[in-house]
Design a protein around this motif. Structure first.
Motif, PDB file in Angstrom:
ATOM      1  N   GLU A  25       0.848  -1.191   0.000  1.00 48.76           N
ATOM      2  CA  GLU A  25       0.000   0.000   0.000  1.00 48.76           C
ATOM      3  C   GLU A  25       0.884   1.241   0.000  1.00 48.76           C
ATOM      4  O   GLU A  25       1.932   1.266   0.645  1.00 48.76           O
ATOM      5  CB  GLU A  25      -0.920   0.030   1.239  1.00 48.76           C
ATOM      6  N   ARG A  26       0.421   2.256  -0.735  1.00 41.46           N
ATOM      7  CA  ARG A  26       1.176   3.516  -0.803  1.00 41.46           C
ATOM      8  C   ARG A  26       0.179   4.620  -1.104  1.00 41.46           C
ATOM      9  O   ARG A  26      -0.674   4.472  -1.987  1.00 41.46           O
ATOM     10  CB  ARG A  26       2.228   3.395  -1.925  1.00 41.46           C
ATOM     11  N   ALA A  46       6.750   5.449 -18.520  1.00 41.70           N
ATOM     12  CA  ALA A  46       8.178   5.464 -18.880  1.00 41.70           C
ATOM     13  C   ALA A  46       8.979   6.400 -17.975  1.00 41.70           C
ATOM     14  O   ALA A  46      10.190   6.234 -17.810  1.00 41.70           O
ATOM     15  CB  ALA A  46       8.343   5.867 -20.343  1.00 41.70           C
ATOM     16  N   GLN A  47       8.302   7.393 -17.370  1.00 44.05           N
ATOM     17  CA  GLN A  47       9.011   8.378 -16.547  1.00 44.05           C
ATOM     18  C   GLN A  47       9.274   7.912 -15.116  1.00 44.05           C
ATOM     19  O   GLN A  47      10.063   8.544 -14.406  1.00 44.05           O
ATOM     20  CB  GLN A  47       8.208   9.687 -16.493  1.00 44.05           C
ATOM     21  N   TRP A  48       8.608   6.850 -14.666  1.00 40.05           N
ATOM     22  CA  TRP A  48       8.802   6.498 -13.250  1.00 40.05           C
ATOM     23  C   TRP A  48       9.027   5.006 -12.986  1.00 40.05           C
ATOM     24  O   TRP A  48       9.676   4.632 -12.017  1.00 40.05           O
ATOM     25  CB  TRP A  48       7.619   7.002 -12.400  1.00 40.05           C
ATOM     26  N   TRP A  49       8.501   4.128 -13.867  1.00 40.09           N
ATOM     27  CA  TRP A  49       8.493   2.691 -13.547  1.00 40.09           C
ATOM     28  C   TRP A  49       9.903   2.132 -13.403  1.00 40.09           C
ATOM     29  O   TRP A  49      10.154   1.235 -12.612  1.00 40.09           O
ATOM     30  CB  TRP A  49       7.725   1.945 -14.633  1.00 40.09           C
ATOM     31  N   GLY A  50      10.846   2.698 -14.188  1.00 42.31           N
ATOM     32  CA  GLY A  50      12.217   2.168 -14.203  1.00 42.31           C
ATOM     33  C   GLY A  50      13.133   2.760 -13.142  1.00 42.31           C
ATOM     34  O   GLY A  50      14.344   2.664 -13.260  1.00 42.31           O
ATOM     35  N   ASP A 146      12.862  -2.085  -2.088  1.00 44.43           N
ATOM     36  CA  ASP A 146      13.687  -0.910  -2.392  1.00 44.43           C
ATOM     37  C   ASP A 146      13.393  -0.384  -3.791  1.00 44.43           C
ATOM     38  O   ASP A 146      13.331   0.826  -4.018  1.00 44.43           O
ATOM     39  CB  ASP A 146      15.177  -1.265  -2.281  1.00 44.43           C
ATOM     40  N   GLY A 147      13.194  -1.306  -4.730  1.00 41.18           N
ATOM     41  CA  GLY A 147      12.866  -0.885  -6.100  1.00 41.18           C
ATOM     42  C   GLY A 147      11.562  -0.115  -6.157  1.00 41.18           C
ATOM     43  O   GLY A 147      11.461   0.912  -6.815  1.00 41.18           O
ATOM     44  N   LEU A 148      10.563  -0.622  -5.433  1.00 42.74           N
ATOM     45  CA  LEU A 148       9.262   0.061  -5.423  1.00 42.74           C
ATOM     46  C   LEU A 148       9.368   1.424  -4.758  1.00 42.74           C
ATOM     47  O   LEU A 148       8.761   2.399  -5.211  1.00 42.74           O
ATOM     48  CB  LEU A 148       8.224  -0.797  -4.684  1.00 42.74           C
ATOM     49  N   ILE A 149      10.127   1.486  -3.666  1.00 41.75           N
ATOM     50  CA  ILE A 149      10.296   2.789  -2.988  1.00 41.75           C
ATOM     51  C   ILE A 149      10.871   3.808  -3.966  1.00 41.75           C
ATOM     52  O   ILE A 149      10.368   4.933  -4.091  1.00 41.75           O
ATOM     53  CB  ILE A 149      11.201   2.626  -1.734  1.00 41.75           C
ATOM     54  N   ALA A 154       9.845   8.457  -7.734  1.00 44.81           N
ATOM     55  CA  ALA A 154       9.827   9.009  -9.101  1.00 44.81           C
ATOM     56  C   ALA A 154       8.394   9.312  -9.537  1.00 44.81           C
ATOM     57  O   ALA A 154       8.125  10.323 -10.193  1.00 44.81           O
ATOM     58  CB  ALA A 154      10.487   8.028 -10.071  1.00 44.81           C
ATOM     59  N   LEU A 155       7.447   8.460  -9.137  1.00 40.81           N
ATOM     60  CA  LEU A 155       6.039   8.680  -9.479  1.00 40.81           C
ATOM     61  C   LEU A 155       5.494   9.922  -8.750  1.00 40.81           C
ATOM     62  O   LEU A 155       4.727  10.698  -9.335  1.00 40.81           O
ATOM     63  CB  LEU A 155       5.223   7.435  -9.134  1.00 40.81           C
ATOM     64  N   ASP A 156       5.904  10.134  -7.484  1.00 45.29           N
ATOM     65  CA  ASP A 156       5.528  11.371  -6.784  1.00 45.29           C
ATOM     66  C   ASP A 156       5.878  12.589  -7.642  1.00 45.29           C
ATOM     67  O   ASP A 156       5.083  13.529  -7.778  1.00 45.29           O
ATOM     68  CB  ASP A 156       6.280  11.488  -5.448  1.00 45.29           C
TER      69      ASP A 156
END
Lengths: 163, 163
Positions: A25-26, A46-50, A146-149, A154-156
């Motif tokens: 959850e986030r 493309a701007q945040w997933w990677g 850690d990857g999701l964090i 980046a998504l923020d």
């Protein structure tokens, strides 16, 4: 193990509701329509997933039966991910398969729910179901959290640009 | 339920070792190398997999990480099936995912073992693992057994032509 610890804003919560599941959850500081857009528009994904790495979106058909495939160009190499959409219900629910090229044929089911918190914020909840406990544990020890964090920070930033 | 009933030649055995699995066994009157060929050569698969219906093999990359996709042109319509190879060990073992277009995102893992019976015959054993018992039960009630019986009779004929 099923835990419901107190959640701070923007903290990533990771729990294990059953032996074959991971639940995360986030909370994001953006309305649900914008969060939906950031998860479904290829240019935005493309701007945040990677996690800041170059991400090539080879395919993203956001509809039931459609396929998706992302290729991440990370410092340690090129990593492909792919899957297929089981359910797409804008702006609140997506169920899709998830597979990493490094372990082909090992498929998790990711069920994502977007909850409108009513104050301009949105809670993203994702439950991943694996075929075995071993596959689930492998994902937990892969650096997933850690990857999701990193990705969600980046998504923020992507969501902040939209508002 | 786990049963080991007496097996007649060419009879398809279907058992359910666990709540999320289906196990099938079938003996073919051909050496293991030929049975392997009939399961992996696209031109041969096209002759039996579709139960006598036209089968278009859009893709069949028989190697770890490779994809496969078959389209069956049946009297009741066109049915697509696809998946990816997790393991390919000639001439004895293939593990692959299996998904039907009619239920996209529902993925079974099919682990196939070919046993050389030492008398010119080969036993094919396939265990299918599903994410849930409901998906497993759905497959059992889909007419899977009758479809397999028809396909394997067609495969008998293909193998007979090879010898």
């Amino acid at each position: 193990m099923s835990t419901t610890p107190k959640q701070s804003p923007r903290e990533l919560m990771v729990t294990t509701p059953t032996d074959r599941e991971i639940h995360i959850e986030r909370v994001f500081d953006a309305p649900r329509e914008r969060v939906w857009q950031a998860f479904t528009d290829p240019k935005m994904v493309a701007q945040w997933w990677g996690r800041g790495n170059k991400l090539v979106i080879e395919c993203k058909e956001v509809e039931r039966g459609g396929h998706w495939r992302y290729v991440e160009h990370a410092p340690d190499g090129i990593h492909g991910f792919e899957g297929r959409y089981r359910e797409v219900t804008p702006p609140e629910r997506i169920v899709q398969t998830f597979e990493w090229d490094g372990m082909p044929g090992y498929v998790a089911i990711n069920s994502m729910q977007l909850e409108d918190l009513g104050d301009g914020r949105t809670k993203v909840m994702i439950t991943s179901l694996f075929h075995t406990k071993e596959e689930r544990d492998g994902m937990l020890s892969s650096g997933m959290k850690d990857g999701l964090i990193q990705s969600y920070i980046a998504l923020d930033a992507v969501l902040a640009k939209l508002s």
